[in-house]
Design a protein around this motif. Structure first.
Motif, mmCIF file in Angstrom:
data_model
loop_
_atom_site.group_PDB
_atom_site.id
_atom_site.type_symbol
_atom_site.label_atom_id
_atom_site.label_comp_id
_atom_site.label_asym_id
_atom_site.label_seq_id
_atom_site.Cartn_x
_atom_site.Cartn_y
_atom_site.Cartn_z
ATOM 1 N N UNK A 336 0.861 -1.182 0.000
ATOM 2 C CA UNK A 336 0.000 0.000 0.000
ATOM 3 C C UNK A 336 0.894 1.227 0.000
ATOM 4 N N UNK A 337 0.296 2.368 -0.310
ATOM 5 C CA UNK A 337 1.116 3.563 -0.525
ATOM 6 C C UNK A 337 1.013 4.592 0.601
ATOM 7 N N UNK A 338 0.088 4.402 1.542
ATOM 8 C CA UNK A 338 -0.060 5.382 2.611
ATOM 9 C C UNK A 338 1.225 5.450 3.430
ATOM 10 N N UNK A 339 1.619 6.657 3.755
ATOM 11 C CA UNK A 339 2.803 6.808 4.590
ATOM 12 C C UNK A 339 2.403 7.064 6.036
ATOM 13 N N UNK A 340 3.317 6.858 6.935
ATOM 14 C CA UNK A 340 3.124 7.084 8.375
ATOM 15 C C UNK A 340 1.821 6.500 8.907
ATOM 16 N N UNK A 341 1.491 5.319 8.443
ATOM 17 C CA UNK A 341 0.389 4.581 9.061
ATOM 18 C C UNK A 341 0.962 3.275 9.612
ATOM 19 N N UNK A 342 0.224 2.691 10.539
ATOM 20 C CA UNK A 342 0.605 1.374 11.037
ATOM 21 C C UNK A 342 -0.110 0.325 10.202
ATOM 22 N N UNK A 343 0.641 -0.624 9.690
ATOM 23 C CA UNK A 343 0.044 -1.818 9.094
ATOM 24 C C UNK A 343 0.335 -2.948 10.079
ATOM 25 N N UNK A 344 -0.654 -3.293 10.884
ATOM 26 C CA UNK A 344 -0.371 -4.199 12.004
ATOM 27 C C UNK A 344 0.165 -5.557 11.568
#
Lengths: 483, 483
Positions: A336-344
């Motif tokens: 995925x391309x979202x930055x500064x997110x948590x991908x648990x």
């Protein structure tokens, strides 16, 4: 009996869902209201449930009424009632109204939060409630939380992170060809540590059990010696598991002293407080948690003693980067391309992740921090009360300190039986108590002594239940003495 | 707004539970009824949910109405709706009414089935429904089933059993000092196999990826060669993972041929059919599962494509004794005396086990075997329909066979762009499609080609949704061509 609905070609219709949903909400409300009418321990023989169920699934869909009938007739009599206030076995865990309703929503959303994008609310709510709880128990803000299903799985992830922390790149190369890795704990440490060791390829003989003091707490000097000895022998010490509230007797390892040794030796410290950790919410209990903020990882289970339905185990770690290094692996279809997110999913084995945060959110908000503290304090008070009764009675003997809500004791009438006779007597006593179906206790062994454990952590548990248990235990002991 | 109730000192009162329980049942019914009104992919920015939630848990308990308000205002807009019929990403999994109601009961009982005694009904219902399902999919009666949370965890247990099957006693001694163990799969095998290898101490370099044919299926000859070569090099081949329905393209490894090699080589064969395995319910699909009954272990997830809420992954094994040898470990406080019962904790890492069998029981009975078959057949029909549209249209190209409900394709307008241009075009196309929030698809890469995957497995999915998706994809491609 409800009218039979024609089956939709897709899901149940919303009318039908409402009809049976209301029925089951009533069913659950009545069940919990009348919980004390049931035997706490299922009074059935092995095979009794199975033998009443058909050998095959039905070809055609059935009316939901029939499922509710079978629930009442076949399933209910075979359930051991964890919500029963006289369930004082294991570490009892009870569910609460808000927790149950949270689980209903979680099943309805059925959103799988492997990456932020696949369930943004689930991801951010998990982050939020784990931060709330971190602050409530007094952990500093550098601790990052992840929810796993059970403490066994949380612990395995922690030990895998400890292994990664060695820098030996087990992730790529595996354990073959590496020096023998050693993990330290005590005889009292939970069996999940052994399961983790055998799973991770460390092996049961990679576990070294450090001697304990008279209260079953790890002796830090012995730990220090063992580490030095193992290094001399060419082994690779990599992890210490300290427990605050062991399963057998709720012993407390001296985490602060152990943490200092781990810091010097550069060994990962995992603290298992799956059961007792929730009491860190209480300022008066802080002394039991000294050094907790030095742990590399820490497990606490709100599903054990905080009225959140199973499963909900939290792992906090001050080294999330190491956790991620140990486990992150992103195939193309999950990029995925979202930055500064948590991908648990980056923090563990499990890709599928239920929307578990809702139930914890509901429980924290419905009861409030003070409401939860009040309930824990009452359990601690009841445990001290029961311990006092044991201590004052010449027929009984307490076998471990009561730090939390668990009392370890045995019958020892006037102190005039031998150890093997006492073991036989107490095993008999436990069996006759459980056979009544009125209360449910389990045993452990402490220094070879058959020990009865009584656990006070149920949401519906009041003083009268503890009094009832005490009375029943005495009655049954008297019956045995008069035989 | 409901009247504010005074807080009970124990749980929510049953009146309050009913009041909010009915409200949430209505909420869920309306949510599922109106699911198409929501954007399928949450249209929020990272941090948007978090920023609306308070920084601390409330000190005092709150009224449940406020939680429902926040659910609507804060949580709902940030949910990616897996139940939406236009959710065609990943392997979509949808929950059903009976499954959701089963989960409600499971949370209410909150019974932890680690041993038979701690939840006899849970244990025997699990045994029963797993036997029902075993027969439905045509596995012989020597297969024993266990429910785990996710396929990743089922798979890890299977690979640990494979390791135990070598007789090298990794359980006791760990992997240090042993010959390098090698696991065989393909580039197309699910990432959970790699996660299992890195967890178990086998290491990523203990995985050997066997070449595949033009349809991404493992070449058995290459497998045979690799095993021989590795043995010559002193490695220890111990496990082959074959997949029926890979994640990228739903490829089918030739299980029967692979099983014969494994039998000769005495190597454990694990079959991953987490997604597609449910279609073994259909007689017309049997040819895809040839050799399945020779697997040592097999994973199938009813939570993926059988309308059971997450989580519910089944591992079947013909060697339950090996599974048990790999994992059983019984501490004193968990010793029980019942004979000839299953204590499911013996088969895995997790001690805590939710009462998961209820939801599967409800789903199997409510829909019936024929009802479930009918729904699967409709999905297969829709997938063939969509594949036909792709094949007939000069703007598109199909990139893998359509065996199940997943179509892999790309835009390739009149076949006149270069590969790198096609990759750019298709990535753009996917992004503009997902940005609409109207349908949700993900991509994979097949032979370096950026590939769009469309998955048809949702319970609420009808022909009109597939038509809608097709129309939208065409519209967006035309917009891009006209830019």
């Amino acid at each position: 009996m409800s009218k039979i609905k024609s089956k939709n070609s897709l899901d149940m219709t919303s009318e039908e869902f409402k009809e049976y949903g209301y029925q089951l909400i009533d069913w659950v409300a009545d069940y919990l209201d009348n919980i004390e009418k049931y035997p706490v321990l299922a009074q059935i023989k092995p095979g009794e449930v199975k033998s009443q169920l058909p050998g095959k699934a039905p070809s055609n869909g059935e009316n939901f009424d029939r499922m509710i009938d079978d629930l009442n007739k076949i399933i209910l009599p075979g359930v051991t009632h964890w919500n029963h206030p006289n369930f004082m076995a294991y570490f009892n865990s009870t569910s609460s109204g808000p927790g149950i309703l949270g689980e209903l929503l979680s099943a309805a959303f059925n959103a799988n939060g492997m990456v932020w994008k696949s369930n943004p609310s689930g991801t951010e709510l998990e982050e939020t409630v784990l931060n709330w709880f971190r602050e409530i128990i007094g952990l500093p803000s550098n601790y990052f939380g992840v929810v796993y299903d059970t403490a066994s799985v949380s612990t395995m992830h922690a030990i895998a992170a400890a292994r990664e922390y060695t820098g030996l790149d087990v992730r790529t190369n595996g354990m073959t060809g590496l020096p023998k890795m050693i993990l330290y704990c005590t005889e009292q440490t939970h069996s999940s540590i052994e399961k983790a060791a055998l799973t991770l390829g460390i092996g049961l003989n990679g576990i070294r059990k450090i001697a304990t003091d008279e209260n079953f707490a790890m002796l830090p000097d012995k730990l220090e010696e063992a580490i030095k000895e193992d290094r001399l022998n060419g082994y690779h010490p990599f992890c210490v598991v300290a427990t605050i509230g062991t399963t057998s007797s709720t012993a407390i390892d001296p985490v602060d002293a152990i943490a200092n040794i781990c810091a010097i030796e550069k060994i990962w410290l995992h603290v298992d407080s799956a059961y007792a950790g929730v009491t860190a919410m209480l300022p008066e209990m802080k002394n039991f948690f000294k050094g907790m903020e030095k742990a590399d990882s820490l497990v606490i289970n709100p599903h054990k003693w905080l009225f959140v339905p199973v499963d909900f185990s939290i792992l906090y770690t001050s080294k999330p980067d190491v956790m991620k290094r140990a486990f992150s692996l992103v195939p193309e279809y999950l990029k995925t391309t979202e930055e500064s997110v948590i991908n648990y999913m980056d923090y563990g084995i499990q890709l599928g992740r239920r929307f578990r945060s809702i139930k914890f959110w509901f429980v924290l908000r419905y009861f409030g921090v003070e409401g939860l503290q009040q309930r824990l304090r009452e359990h601690l008070r009841l445990a001290k009360l029961f311990a006092g009764w044991i201590d004052e009675n010449p027929n009984f003997e307490r076998l471990a300190p009561v730090y939390f809500g668990t009392i370890c004791f045995r019958a020892n009438p006037n102190n005039n039986l031998k150890e093997d006779q006492l073991n036989v007597l107490n095993e008999k006593l436990l069996n006759v108590i459980n056979e009544t179906g009125k209360i449910f206790l389990v045993h452990t062994k402490l220094k070879g002594k058959f020990t009865i454990r009584l656990v006070i952590s149920g949401l519906r548990m009041e003083e009268r239940h503890v009094e009832f248990a005490w009375k029943l235990i005495n009655e049954k002991l008297n019956e045995l003495k008069n035989q």
